[in-house]
Design an enzyme around this catalytic site. Sequence first.
Site, mmCIF file in Angstrom:
data_model
loop_
_atom_site.group_PDB
_atom_site.id
_atom_site.type_symbol
_atom_site.label_atom_id
_atom_site.label_comp_id
_atom_site.label_asym_id
_atom_site.label_seq_id
_atom_site.Cartn_x
_atom_site.Cartn_y
_atom_site.Cartn_z
ATOM 1 N N LEU A 1 0.862 -1.171 0.000
ATOM 2 C CA LEU A 1 0.000 0.000 0.000
ATOM 3 C C LEU A 1 0.900 1.223 0.000
ATOM 4 O O LEU A 1 1.890 1.266 0.729
ATOM 5 C CB LEU A 1 -0.908 0.017 1.233
ATOM 6 C CG LEU A 1 -2.082 -0.960 1.252
ATOM 7 C CD1 LEU A 1 -2.763 -0.931 2.615
ATOM 8 C CD2 LEU A 1 -3.091 -0.627 0.161
ATOM 9 N N ASP A 2 0.556 2.215 -0.805
ATOM 10 C CA ASP A 2 1.365 3.420 -0.887
ATOM 11 C C ASP A 2 1.374 4.163 0.437
ATOM 12 O O ASP A 2 0.506 3.962 1.300
ATOM 13 C CB ASP A 2 0.825 4.340 -1.983
ATOM 14 C CG ASP A 2 0.873 3.699 -3.352
ATOM 15 O OD1 ASP A 2 1.875 3.026 -3.640
ATOM 16 O OD2 ASP A 2 -0.088 3.873 -4.121
ATOM 17 N N LEU A 3 2.331 5.056 0.576
ATOM 18 C CA LEU A 3 2.451 5.885 1.774
ATOM 19 C C LEU A 3 1.137 6.579 2.112
ATOM 20 O O LEU A 3 0.734 6.644 3.280
ATOM 21 C CB LEU A 3 3.557 6.926 1.544
ATOM 22 C CG LEU A 3 3.841 7.915 2.670
ATOM 23 C CD1 LEU A 3 4.554 7.220 3.822
ATOM 24 C CD2 LEU A 3 4.683 9.078 2.149
ATOM 25 N N SER B 1 -1.893 5.695 1.244
ATOM 26 C CA SER B 1 -3.042 4.798 1.276
ATOM 27 C C SER B 1 -3.109 4.102 2.629
ATOM 28 O O SER B 1 -2.123 4.027 3.356
ATOM 29 C CB SER B 1 -2.946 3.757 0.160
ATOM 30 O OG SER B 1 -2.933 4.381 -1.107
#
Length: 200
Positions: A48-50, A52
């Site tokens: 998961l992105d930073l 998200s």
Amino acid sequence: MSKSKNQYLLFYKPYGVLCQFTNPGIEAQRPTLKDYINIPDVYSVGRLDLDSEGLLLLTNNGAVKHRLGHRQFAHQRSYWVQVEGIPTAAALQQLTQGVLINRELTRPALVKLLTTAPPLPPRYPPIRDRRNIPTSWLELILTEGRNRQVRRMTAAVGYPTLRLVRFSINIGAMQLTLTGLDPGQWRYLTPQEQQAILQL
């Protein structure tokens, strides 16, 4: 503590946390998974992105990590997506059929415009409020996980993502969800959930 040699954890990743256990270089001040999980040698299945939030599965079982992380196996991941504006039926249909990312069409997705916001805790910091532009929530179910895919999909149809939360991961016929977890909390998989993974 789990008695199994292999470890399987579910973690509710908060906003602003790097999806890794180290933070070298320019990201040195960012919190990482290590700030929340003190279990050696486990790694996230997918990322998961930073910016998200939501559900991460972590394990030290390399075969399971490959089986669930590789797009060829097409297991479902479900997201709640807050977007700027209210998507038209045409935009929703385009998301369902697929959009071009780097000249490649995304796989067909399941998309639903939600009538109410999902039951989520507030995000810190909160999203930027633009008084004259409404927001709406989508439920989006994908079977692949390209780099920043959800954000790029909604942007491609004209509705930028403001908040993104993964709320479930399908493991065969079983669905792993955020239920019972608050941001920053984790738990071991139950014996039944572990059995579903091992049956893949």
